[in-house]
Design a protein around this motif. Structure first.
Motif, PDB file in Angstrom:
ATOM      1  N   UNK A   1       5.132 -18.711  -5.709  1.00 50.29           N
ATOM      2  CA  UNK A   1       4.480 -18.097  -4.551  1.00 50.29           C
ATOM      3  C   UNK A   1       3.301 -17.279  -5.024  1.00 50.29           C
ATOM      4  N   UNK A   2       2.270 -17.262  -4.211  1.00 49.26           N
ATOM      5  CA  UNK A   2       1.126 -16.389  -4.460  1.00 49.26           C
ATOM      6  C   UNK A   2       1.139 -15.340  -3.356  1.00 49.26           C
ATOM      7  N   UNK A   3       1.181 -14.068  -3.770  1.00 46.30           N
ATOM      8  CA  UNK A   3       1.176 -12.987  -2.798  1.00 46.30           C
ATOM      9  C   UNK A   3      -0.211 -12.363  -2.786  1.00 46.30           C
ATOM     10  N   UNK A   4      -0.858 -12.433  -1.647  1.00 44.50           N
ATOM     11  CA  UNK A   4      -2.165 -11.794  -1.478  1.00 44.50           C
ATOM     12  C   UNK A   4      -1.905 -10.361  -1.025  1.00 44.50           C
ATOM     13  N   UNK A   5      -2.247  -9.399  -1.896  1.00 46.04           N
ATOM     14  CA  UNK A   5      -1.925  -7.995  -1.644  1.00 46.04           C
ATOM     15  C   UNK A   5      -3.136  -7.240  -1.089  1.00 46.04           C
ATOM     16  N   UNK A   6      -2.867  -6.008  -0.635  1.00 47.68           N
ATOM     17  CA  UNK A   6      -3.901  -5.091  -0.134  1.00 47.68           C
ATOM     18  C   UNK A   6      -4.664  -5.689   1.052  1.00 47.68           C
ATOM     19  N   UNK A   7      -3.939  -6.322   1.962  1.00 42.38           N
ATOM     20  CA  UNK A   7      -4.630  -6.906   3.121  1.00 42.38           C
ATOM     21  C   UNK A   7      -5.277  -5.824   3.985  1.00 42.38           C
ATOM     22  N   UNK A   8      -4.805  -4.568   3.858  1.00 40.82           N
ATOM     23  CA  UNK A   8      -5.436  -3.479   4.619  1.00 40.82           C
ATOM     24  C   UNK A   8      -6.855  -3.219   4.121  1.00 40.82           C
ATOM     25  N   UNK A   9      -7.169  -3.708   2.909  1.00 42.79           N
ATOM     26  CA  UNK A   9      -8.515  -3.504   2.362  1.00 42.79           C
ATOM     27  C   UNK A   9      -9.388  -4.746   2.489  1.00 42.79           C
ATOM     28  N   UNK A  10      -8.842  -5.778   3.138  1.00 40.40           N
ATOM     29  CA  UNK A  10      -9.563  -7.052   3.202  1.00 40.40           C
ATOM     30  C   UNK A  10     -10.928  -6.894   3.862  1.00 40.40           C
ATOM     31  N   UNK A  11     -10.931  -6.180   4.960  1.00 41.97           N
ATOM     32  CA  UNK A  11     -12.192  -6.078   5.703  1.00 41.97           C
ATOM     33  C   UNK A  11     -13.255  -5.276   4.955  1.00 41.97           C
TER      34      UNK A  11
END
Lengths: 113, 234
Positions: free
Chosen positions: B170-180
């Motif tokens: 699995x690949x976990x994409x982290x820090x989605x709160x910082x994506x924008x």
């Protein structure tokens, strides 16, 4: 940089094999490095330079054979050599996960006397 | 430089065909057998430094330690900072200081397990040394391998470090709160993961806000259920 540890292992195995064969000096080591092995050939050479002094392989040549990647398509099962690290089946065009070759990290042979 | 001709004994060519990772493979196989016998799910976490392995574990332990008996083995070059960050959350933490070694090896995990009662555990995380190159080559005997990619790292990480991503379950994409704010191009990142690692599940989350954490727990739960069936994984 884990090449130093791997070269250490190669030198240890080469020395043991040479001594078991009654040899006192190693003239050549041949290694096979798969393109997917995660090992940098240049780093391996550097490690060899650093580690060989004082060993029976002090004056040995290091031959590195780079092994290409071979994959198999998970849908049509055709075997193919990918051009880069995205393993697209040339027939189906889908990315493939199955790797048949290219992970090798082997001490193939030693020349000693 | 001594040429072979100058030495009197005849030159011998010894064909060895020796796998240089054989010793690690043996230790990994022993670990795997031990984990299976104990019925524990072992998850190896790989990422570049700063992708959020410790933050993901902090949140996971706080949320799950009541539900599942869990432990963490942390690999760090010099400090036990990660271990201290994870302490006090209901999980046993075993730090390994690797010194100058850039990855964990299976034998180190075997030794660390001496400090754990595996039969009492359901879940064991291994937080590998922050490095996307070397750890990829070392099987630790884990049941599942997760590679983390943070939204602040760039969408092309899978193309730059294909070996690590190719080995991921699995690949976990982290820090989605910082994506924008980071200008993270989500679709491009997902496409790169799928191109390099078609076998991997993709989970997006933020350990800080909690977004996506449930999906991560469901993934772990599914792996827990099938752990006994995951015999010859790699």
């Amino acid at each position: 940089m884990h090449e130093a540890g791997l070269m250490e292992e190669a030198l240890r195995a080469a020395e043991q094999a040479a001594r078991e064969a009654g040899a006192e000096r190693i003239h050549r080591l041949r290694l096979r490095i798969g393109r997917l092995s995660g090992v940098e050939p240049e780093a391996l050479r550097l490690a060899f330079e650093a580690l060989r002094p004082g060993t029976i392989a002090e004056h040995a040549h290091l031959d590195l054979e780079i092994a290409p990647v071979l994959c198999r398509c998970r849908r049509c099962h055709v075997e193919f050599a990918p051009e880069d690290f995205v393993f697209l089946c040339p027939r189906c065009g889908i990315p493939s996960a199955e790797v048949l070759r290219g992970l090798e990290l082997e001490l193939l042979a030693v020349e000693a006397s | 430089m001594t040429s072979p001709q100058e030495t009197s004994p005849p030159l011998k060519v010894l064909h060895l065909g020796k796998d240089l990772l054989a010793s690690n493979r043996q230790h990994a196989a022993a670990n795997r057998a031990r984990f299976q016998a104990a019925g524990v799910l072992v998850v190896n976490l790989l990422s570049a430094p700063g992708s959020g392995k410790t933050a993901l574990l902090e949140r996971t332990l706080s949320d799950l330690a009541d539900r599942w008996p869990v432990a963490v083995i942390t690999g760090d070059l010099q400090t036990d900072n990660d271990a201290r960050r994870l302490a006090g959350r209901g999980a046993v933490i075993v730090p390994i200081a690797t010194g100058t070694l850039c990855h964990l090896e299976a034998s180190m995990i075997g030794r660390a397990c001496e400090e754990l009662d595996l039969t009492r555990l359901q879940l064991l995380f291994i937080e590998n040394v922050g490095n996307l190159v070397c750890p990829a080559s070392y099987d630790l005997g884990e049941t599942r391998r997760i590679v983390l990619l943070s939204t602040t790292e760039g969408e092309d990480k899978p193309l730059k470090y294909p070996l690590a991503f190719k080995s991921a379950d699995a690949v976990v994409i982290t820090k989605t709160d910082l994506a924008e704010p980071a200008g993270f191009r989500r679709e491009e990142a997902r496409a790169n993961v799928t191109a390099v690692a078609p076998q991997a599940d993709i989970i997006e989350l933020s350990a800080r806000t909690g977004q996506g954490m449930q999906e991560f727990y469901l993934w772990l739960e599914a792996a827990l259920v099938s752990r006994s069936a995951a015999a010859v994984h790699r």
